[in-house]
Design an enzyme around this catalytic site. Structure first.
Site, PDB file in Angstrom:
ATOM      1  N   GLY A   1     -37.028  -5.445 -22.171  1.00  0.00           N
ATOM      2  CA  GLY A   1     -36.063  -4.826 -23.086  1.00  0.00           C
ATOM      3  C   GLY A   1     -36.664  -3.548 -23.625  1.00  0.00           C
TER       4      GLY A   1
ATOM      5  N   CYS B   1     -42.487  -8.411 -19.426  1.00  0.00           N
ATOM      6  CA  CYS B   1     -42.504  -7.144 -20.155  1.00  0.00           C
ATOM      7  C   CYS B   1     -42.258  -7.381 -21.657  1.00  0.00           C
ATOM      8  CB  CYS B   1     -41.499  -6.174 -19.527  1.00  0.00           C
ATOM      9  SG  CYS B   1     -41.827  -4.475 -20.017  1.00  0.00           S
ATOM     10  N   TYR B   2     -41.116  -6.937 -22.198  1.00  0.00           N
ATOM     11  CA  TYR B   2     -40.846  -7.207 -23.615  1.00  0.00           C
ATOM     12  C   TYR B   2     -40.968  -8.706 -23.887  1.00  0.00           C
ATOM     13  CZ  TYR B   2     -38.409  -7.654 -28.066  1.00  0.00           C
ATOM     14  OH  TYR B   2     -38.087  -7.958 -29.375  1.00  0.00           O
TER      15      TYR B   2
ATOM     16  N   GLU C   1     -39.764  -9.083 -10.690  1.00  0.00           N
ATOM     17  CA  GLU C   1     -38.440  -9.151 -10.059  1.00  0.00           C
ATOM     18  C   GLU C   1     -38.089  -7.936  -9.204  1.00  0.00           C
ATOM     19  OE1 GLU C   1     -39.138  -8.672 -13.195  1.00  0.00           O
ATOM     20  OE2 GLU C   1     -37.706  -7.398 -14.238  1.00  0.00           O
TER      21      GLU C   1
ATOM     22  N   ASP D   1     -14.845  -6.948  -2.337  1.00  0.00           N
ATOM     23  CA  ASP D   1     -14.967  -7.683  -3.595  1.00  0.00           C
ATOM     24  C   ASP D   1     -13.670  -8.391  -3.968  1.00  0.00           C
ATOM     25  OD1 ASP D   1     -17.367  -6.393  -3.499  1.00  0.00           O
ATOM     26  OD2 ASP D   1     -16.832  -4.867  -4.960  1.00  0.00           O
TER      27      ASP D   1
ATOM     28  N   LYS E   1     -23.690  -6.693  -4.256  1.00  0.00           N
ATOM     29  CA  LYS E   1     -22.810  -6.589  -3.091  1.00  0.00           C
ATOM     30  C   LYS E   1     -23.204  -7.552  -1.959  1.00  0.00           C
ATOM     31  CE  LYS E   1     -19.569  -3.729  -1.718  1.00  0.00           C
ATOM     32  NZ  LYS E   1     -18.415  -3.590  -2.605  1.00  0.00           N
TER      33      LYS E   1
HETATM   34  P1  XMP Z   1     -21.641   5.565  -7.243  1.00  0.00           P
HETATM   35  O1  XMP Z   1     -20.697   6.684  -6.985  1.00  0.00           O
HETATM   36  O2  XMP Z   1     -21.580   5.092  -8.669  1.00  0.00           O
HETATM   37  O3  XMP Z   1     -21.099   4.360  -6.369  1.00  0.00           O
HETATM   38  O4  XMP Z   1     -23.029   5.827  -6.788  1.00  0.00           O
HETATM   39  C1  XMP Z   1     -21.798   3.159  -6.153  1.00  0.00           C
HETATM   40  C2  XMP Z   1     -20.916   2.257  -5.337  1.00  0.00           C
HETATM   41  O5  XMP Z   1     -19.794   1.851  -6.128  1.00  0.00           O
HETATM   42  C3  XMP Z   1     -18.588   2.276  -5.514  1.00  0.00           C
HETATM   43  N1  XMP Z   1     -17.723   2.715  -6.615  1.00  0.00           N
HETATM   44  C4  XMP Z   1     -16.753   1.957  -7.140  1.00  0.00           C
HETATM   45  N2  XMP Z   1     -16.307   0.726  -6.813  1.00  0.00           N
HETATM   46  N3  XMP Z   1     -14.668   0.862  -8.500  1.00  0.00           N
HETATM   47  C5  XMP Z   1     -15.255   0.187  -7.507  1.00  0.00           C
HETATM   48  O6  XMP Z   1     -14.815  -0.927  -7.219  1.00  0.00           O
HETATM   49  C6  XMP Z   1     -15.058   2.107  -8.885  1.00  0.00           C
HETATM   50  O7  XMP Z   1     -14.501   2.705  -9.796  1.00  0.00           O
HETATM   51  C7  XMP Z   1     -16.153   2.676  -8.158  1.00  0.00           C
HETATM   52  N4  XMP Z   1     -16.801   3.867  -8.258  1.00  0.00           N
HETATM   53  C8  XMP Z   1     -17.771   3.867  -7.290  1.00  0.00           C
HETATM   54  C9  XMP Z   1     -18.971   3.390  -4.566  1.00  0.00           C
HETATM   55  O8  XMP Z   1     -18.052   3.529  -3.496  1.00  0.00           O
HETATM   56  C10 XMP Z   1     -20.327   2.938  -4.109  1.00  0.00           C
HETATM   57  O9  XMP Z   1     -20.219   1.961  -3.092  1.00  0.00           O
END
Ligand code: XMP
Length: 513
Positions: A55, A82-83, A171, A227, A369
């Site tokens: 933290g 850590c913390y 971790e 998702d 993911k």
């Molecule tokens: P960034 O642009 O933040 O994206 O580096 C990281 C991952 O997240 C996806 N991404 C989103 N997925 N809603 C989602 O469900 C969102 O608003 C959103 N914005 C970014 C992006 O495609 C990448 O895989």
């Protein structure tokens, strides 16, 4: 089901879910709880072990998160990180001070390989440090089990009381033998047998959903991405036809994607779902007209989504629950933990203040993911869906820099389709983490067929990543890039230049807005 659970007490660190994930990788069920949870609540869960997270605070700070000292008398093994390690020292009579030399990043630590946590670990091992305070003196009854040249207590233990602590972060991937240490804690010290498997996540989630939903009606926001598809199938298994999946075509999808989603989840697809497609393209275009600021776009789309769902819910009648496929990186990047807002991920920070549902269910909220993909496979979802490219909720709106217009959407859809087609033809689709085209707001001069052009530039993006929280620009073969460039400038009207984005994350993000 949960006879073997380890709990993580969250003291506000960045890696809290990562700790839980690592424990799950040791085949032990793990949940994260706030540090404010009472001892009675902890005992009621019968955990086999407790981990205190890191933290940003100092244990001496006026508002520093603390826990009751009696936690050490519950007879449950405890590991402080850590913390968390400093808190153990502080509560049990050791001394925590500002370290004369802070340590950040890769650090060689010397460990006592006879200590319980370090069985099988090399005496000199690379660990990830990130601290300004340190334990200057271990509490009485503790043995120092690791140190660095500037950190006298890099780890300590009171084995007779089953209390362990590390100043470094086992971790994170950069701690080369961190998994061994966590395995030693949960499997040897806590005595977990490791009978939990990912499919238990599926079973547990289904049980929890059944309990929560009862006879209620549920609406699932389905985008066709990994998702929300996993969330939808999970819900369908739990509550069957009490679930209705609503797919909002906001007109910001990739080329032909709306029809593809309908083919999979609609009445002709393999799933027995109540499925509604709402064609709300114009409604979104109207709301986005004239808007250029990325966060504003995201919030507008997030809000409009919810409004469409509410309307659909009213038509169905008596819908209590809204399901969303939010995953963990969405939550932290939206700044809902302690971290700063990077962007308001649609589904999370993009939510309006008022949502007209009794409750939002986000069964994947604690998963990364690749864990979601594992769950998808457990649920029997076909590979082509499970391994789909991530696609953000706000869709092409955040891949079009500046104002979104129908003309720009068409241009981008066409360019992106060419890019994806050529990546497929080159057989690169599963070796690149994520790839897509974006439309810049830059127009420049070109020459085509002896005529001057003043057209847009398309940016191509391709990244290597597994968790989407950090990424490197992918080194695509030049001949593929040349082919894609040629096709885009020849086939997509309004585009006369193609650029390749060589930036990693950080400092950039994967998406452009
Ligand atoms: P960034 O642009 O933040 O994206 O580096 C990281 C991952 O997240 C996806 N991404 C989103 N997925 N809603 C989602 O469900 C969102 O608003 C959103 N914005 C970014 C992006 O495609 C990448 O895989």
């Amino acid at each position: 089901m949960k006879e073997e659970m380890v709990i993580v007490l969250d003291f506000g660190g960045q890696y809290n879910q990562l700790i839980a994930r690592r424990v799950r990788e040791c085949n032990v069920y793990c949940e994260v709880h706030p540090y404010t949870i009472s001892l009675d609540e902890i005992e009621a869960m019968h955990p086999k072990g407790i981990i205190f997270t890191g933290g940003p605070n100092s244990v001496y700070g006026a508002d520093s998160p603390q826990c009751a000292k009696e936690i050490f008398t519950l007879g449950i093994p405890i590991l402080g990180i850590c913390y968390g390690s400093q808190l153990i020292a502080h509560l049990l009579g050791g001394t925590v001070e500002t370290a004369p030399t802070s340590e950040y990043g890769r650090t060689e630590v010397t460990v006592d390989a006879s200590a319980g946590l370090f069985a099988g670990v090399n005496e000199k091992t690379i660990c990830w440090m990130s601290h300004t305070d340190y334990i200057a003196q271990a509490p009485e009854g503790f043995t120092i089990t690791a140190h660095t040249p500037v950190c006298p207590v890099a780890a300590m233990e009171a084995a007779d009381r089953n209390i362990y602590a590390t100043q470094f972060h086992p971790e994170v991937m950069h701690t080369q033998e961190g998994m061994k240490m966590l395995y030693n804690f949960v499997r040897q010290i806590c005595g977990c047998s490791g009978s939990w498997k990912m499919d238990s996540f599926v079973e547990t989630a289904i049980e929890q959903i059944e309990q929560k939903v009862g006879n209620g009606k549920v609406l699932c926001a389905l985008s066709g991405g990994v998702d929300s598809s996993v969330a939808a199938v999970l819900l369908a298994k739990a509550v069957g036809k009490q679930l209705t999946c609503v797919f909002v075509d906001h007109g910001l999808l990739r080329k032909q994607e709306g029809d593809e989603v309908e083919a999979v989840f609609g009445p002709d697809g393999p799933y027995d779902l109540n499925f509604i497609r709402v064609n709300a393209q114009q409604r979104f275009y109207d709301k986005l007209a004239g808007i250029t600021e990325p966060e504003e776009k995201r919030k507008i789309i997030g809000e409009e989504f919810i409004r469409v769902f509410e309307e659909e819910a009213k038509k169905i009648g008596a819908v209590d629950f809204l399901v969303q496929g939010t995953i963990y990186p969405d939550v932290i990047e939206s700044g809902l933990g302690k971290s700063a807002v990077i962007k308001s991920h649609h589904n999370v920070g993009g939510l309006p203040d008022y949502v007209d549902f009794k409750e939002i269910i986000e069964p994947l909220r604690d998963l990364f993911k690749d864990e979601v993909r594992k769950a998808g496979k457990e649920l029997g979802i076909p590979d082509y869906l499970v391994y789909r490219q991530p696609f953000p909720g706000p869709g092409l709106a955040i891949r079009i820099i500046g104002e979104v217009t129908e003309e720009k959407i068409k241009m981008l859809q066409d360019a992106d389709a060419i890019y994806r087609e050529e990546i497929d033809k080159a057989g690169l689709q599963s070796s690149v983490g994520q790839y897509f085209a974006a439309l810049t707001n830059m127009r420049s001069v070109g020459v085509m067929g002896d005529f001057r052009t003043y057209d847009y530039a398309i940016a191509l993006r391709a990244v290597e990543t597994s968790d989407f929280m950090t990424a490197d620009a992918a080194e695509l073969p030049w001949d593929v890039l040349k082919k894609v460039t040629n096709r885009i400038v020849n086939e997509v009207k309004g585009v006369n230049r193609v650029l390749y984005d060589c930036t990693g994350k950080p400092p950039a993000t994967i998406e452009f807005e």
